[in-house]
Design a protein around this motif. Sequence first.
Motif, PDB file in Angstrom:
ATOM      1  N   PRO A 100     -11.640 118.427 -22.765  1.00 54.29           N
ATOM      2  CA  PRO A 100     -11.743 118.908 -24.148  1.00 54.29           C
ATOM      3  C   PRO A 100     -11.225 117.855 -25.126  1.00 54.29           C
ATOM      4  O   PRO A 100     -10.408 117.005 -24.780  1.00 54.29           O
ATOM      5  CB  PRO A 100     -10.853 120.158 -24.169  1.00 54.29           C
ATOM      6  CG  PRO A 100      -9.869 119.918 -23.075  1.00 54.29           C
ATOM      7  CD  PRO A 100     -10.609 119.147 -22.019  1.00 54.29           C
ATOM      8  N   VAL A 101     -11.724 117.928 -26.342  1.00 53.33           N
ATOM      9  CA  VAL A 101     -11.241 117.058 -27.399  1.00 53.33           C
ATOM     10  C   VAL A 101      -9.894 117.594 -27.875  1.00 53.33           C
ATOM     11  O   VAL A 101      -9.765 118.783 -28.166  1.00 53.33           O
ATOM     12  CB  VAL A 101     -12.235 117.031 -28.585  1.00 53.33           C
ATOM     13  CG1 VAL A 101     -11.673 116.239 -29.741  1.00 53.33           C
ATOM     14  CG2 VAL A 101     -13.573 116.477 -28.137  1.00 53.33           C
ATOM     15  N   ILE A 102      -8.888 116.742 -27.931  1.00 55.15           N
ATOM     16  CA  ILE A 102      -7.580 117.127 -28.480  1.00 55.15           C
ATOM     17  C   ILE A 102      -7.516 116.534 -29.879  1.00 55.15           C
ATOM     18  O   ILE A 102      -7.433 115.324 -30.058  1.00 55.15           O
ATOM     19  CB  ILE A 102      -6.407 116.594 -27.627  1.00 55.15           C
ATOM     20  CG1 ILE A 102      -6.558 117.000 -26.165  1.00 55.15           C
ATOM     21  CG2 ILE A 102      -5.081 117.031 -28.238  1.00 55.15           C
ATOM     22  CD1 ILE A 102      -6.214 118.409 -25.841  1.00 55.15           C
ATOM     23  N   ASP A 103      -7.619 117.383 -30.872  1.00 53.50           N
ATOM     24  CA  ASP A 103      -7.640 116.952 -32.265  1.00 53.50           C
ATOM     25  C   ASP A 103      -6.305 116.349 -32.676  1.00 53.50           C
ATOM     26  O   ASP A 103      -6.238 115.280 -33.266  1.00 53.50           O
ATOM     27  CB  ASP A 103      -7.993 118.154 -33.144  1.00 53.50           C
ATOM     28  CG  ASP A 103      -8.002 117.822 -34.607  1.00 53.50           C
ATOM     29  OD1 ASP A 103      -6.992 118.090 -35.271  1.00 53.50           O
ATOM     30  OD2 ASP A 103      -9.015 117.281 -35.086  1.00 53.50           O
ATOM     31  N   ARG A 104      -5.220 117.051 -32.396  1.00 52.46           N
ATOM     32  CA  ARG A 104      -3.864 116.568 -32.660  1.00 52.46           C
ATOM     33  C   ARG A 104      -2.884 117.462 -31.933  1.00 52.46           C
ATOM     34  O   ARG A 104      -3.245 118.537 -31.497  1.00 52.46           O
ATOM     35  CB  ARG A 104      -3.549 116.501 -34.147  1.00 52.46           C
ATOM     36  CG  ARG A 104      -3.523 117.843 -34.860  1.00 52.46           C
ATOM     37  CD  ARG A 104      -3.169 117.706 -36.316  1.00 52.46           C
ATOM     38  NE  ARG A 104      -4.199 116.924 -36.983  1.00 52.46           N
ATOM     39  CZ  ARG A 104      -4.289 116.741 -38.275  1.00 52.46           C
ATOM     40  NH1 ARG A 104      -3.398 117.274 -39.069  1.00 52.46           N
ATOM     41  NH2 ARG A 104      -5.240 116.024 -38.819  1.00 52.46           N
ATOM     42  N   ALA A 116      -0.893 127.371 -38.684  1.00 48.72           N
ATOM     43  CA  ALA A 116      -1.588 127.306 -39.981  1.00 48.72           C
ATOM     44  C   ALA A 116      -2.785 126.363 -39.900  1.00 48.72           C
ATOM     45  O   ALA A 116      -3.853 126.646 -40.446  1.00 48.72           O
ATOM     46  CB  ALA A 116      -0.624 126.863 -41.075  1.00 48.72           C
ATOM     47  N   TYR A 117      -2.615 125.266 -39.199  1.00 48.39           N
ATOM     48  CA  TYR A 117      -3.697 124.297 -39.034  1.00 48.39           C
ATOM     49  C   TYR A 117      -4.874 124.925 -38.280  1.00 48.39           C
ATOM     50  O   TYR A 117      -6.027 124.811 -38.701  1.00 48.39           O
ATOM     51  CB  TYR A 117      -3.173 123.067 -38.289  1.00 48.39           C
ATOM     52  CG  TYR A 117      -4.186 121.969 -38.115  1.00 48.39           C
ATOM     53  CD1 TYR A 117      -4.599 121.199 -39.200  1.00 48.39           C
ATOM     54  CD2 TYR A 117      -4.725 121.687 -36.871  1.00 48.39           C
ATOM     55  CE1 TYR A 117      -5.527 120.190 -39.041  1.00 48.39           C
ATOM     56  CE2 TYR A 117      -5.648 120.677 -36.703  1.00 48.39           C
ATOM     57  CZ  TYR A 117      -6.047 119.937 -37.788  1.00 48.39           C
ATOM     58  OH  TYR A 117      -6.967 118.935 -37.642  1.00 48.39           O
ATOM     59  N   LEU A 118      -4.584 125.622 -37.174  1.00 46.93           N
ATOM     60  CA  LEU A 118      -5.647 126.285 -36.405  1.00 46.93           C
ATOM     61  C   LEU A 118      -6.330 127.381 -37.206  1.00 46.93           C
ATOM     62  O   LEU A 118      -7.554 127.491 -37.214  1.00 46.93           O
ATOM     63  CB  LEU A 118      -5.070 126.879 -35.115  1.00 46.93           C
ATOM     64  CG  LEU A 118      -4.776 125.910 -33.992  1.00 46.93           C
ATOM     65  CD1 LEU A 118      -4.076 126.629 -32.846  1.00 46.93           C
ATOM     66  CD2 LEU A 118      -6.036 125.246 -33.496  1.00 46.93           C
ATOM     67  N   GLY A 125     -10.463 121.285 -30.272  1.00 45.85           N
ATOM     68  CA  GLY A 125      -9.625 121.172 -29.086  1.00 45.85           C
ATOM     69  C   GLY A 125      -8.483 122.158 -29.197  1.00 45.85           C
ATOM     70  O   GLY A 125      -8.553 123.132 -29.925  1.00 45.85           O
ATOM     71  N   ARG A 126      -7.420 121.906 -28.505  1.00 46.81           N
ATOM     72  CA  ARG A 126      -6.252 122.790 -28.530  1.00 46.81           C
ATOM     73  C   ARG A 126      -5.033 121.988 -28.938  1.00 46.81           C
ATOM     74  O   ARG A 126      -4.884 120.852 -28.551  1.00 46.81           O
ATOM     75  CB  ARG A 126      -5.994 123.403 -27.152  1.00 46.81           C
ATOM     76  CG  ARG A 126      -7.126 124.265 -26.644  1.00 46.81           C
ATOM     77  CD  ARG A 126      -7.275 125.478 -27.474  1.00 46.81           C
ATOM     78  NE  ARG A 126      -6.321 126.467 -27.029  1.00 46.81           N
ATOM     79  CZ  ARG A 126      -6.457 127.740 -27.254  1.00 46.81           C
ATOM     80  NH1 ARG A 126      -7.493 128.182 -27.912  1.00 46.81           N
ATOM     81  NH2 ARG A 126      -5.554 128.592 -26.865  1.00 46.81           N
ATOM     82  N   SER A 127      -4.152 122.577 -29.695  1.00 43.36           N
ATOM     83  CA  SER A 127      -2.896 121.940 -30.070  1.00 43.36           C
ATOM     84  C   SER A 127      -1.793 122.450 -29.166  1.00 43.36           C
ATOM     85  O   SER A 127      -1.830 123.578 -28.709  1.00 43.36           O
ATOM     86  CB  SER A 127      -2.541 122.253 -31.520  1.00 43.36           C
ATOM     87  OG  SER A 127      -3.515 121.721 -32.373  1.00 43.36           O
TER      88      SER A 127
END
Length: 128
Positions: A100-104, A116-118, A125-127
């Motif tokens: 999966p892509v991990i955004d941050r 809040a970001y999600l 992706g998942r944080s």
Amino acid sequence: MRRRPATGGPEWPESARRLSPGGRGFDVVLDPVGRWPESLRALRPGGRLVVLGASAGEQVPLDVRRFYFGQYDLLGTTMGSLRDFRGLLALMDRHDVAPPVIDRTFPLARAAEAHAYLEGGGGSGRSS
């Protein structure tokens, strides 16, 4: 053939769709966050949207006409049984599945900011 995952901007469904055979869209899209309108845009006509999460919100605005004209199938599910999970792991073992892509990522001390970001729909992706 390994394909690069789509990035997470507002046009991710179209980017993902271009990666599908012939650019027609995917037979099945798994939506773990509850972004139904976007996920449907990545499906082929007659495809199935499998919803297994709702971290983006409990309610989803949906263009009903687009849904039934697309002849989509909607399935809500949980992770399933231990047997189901073993089957998923076996499937992933037999096939080349891109990670999966991990955004941050966020440290635990910034958990409220991560939520809040999600919830704002900015990530992919998942944080952690």
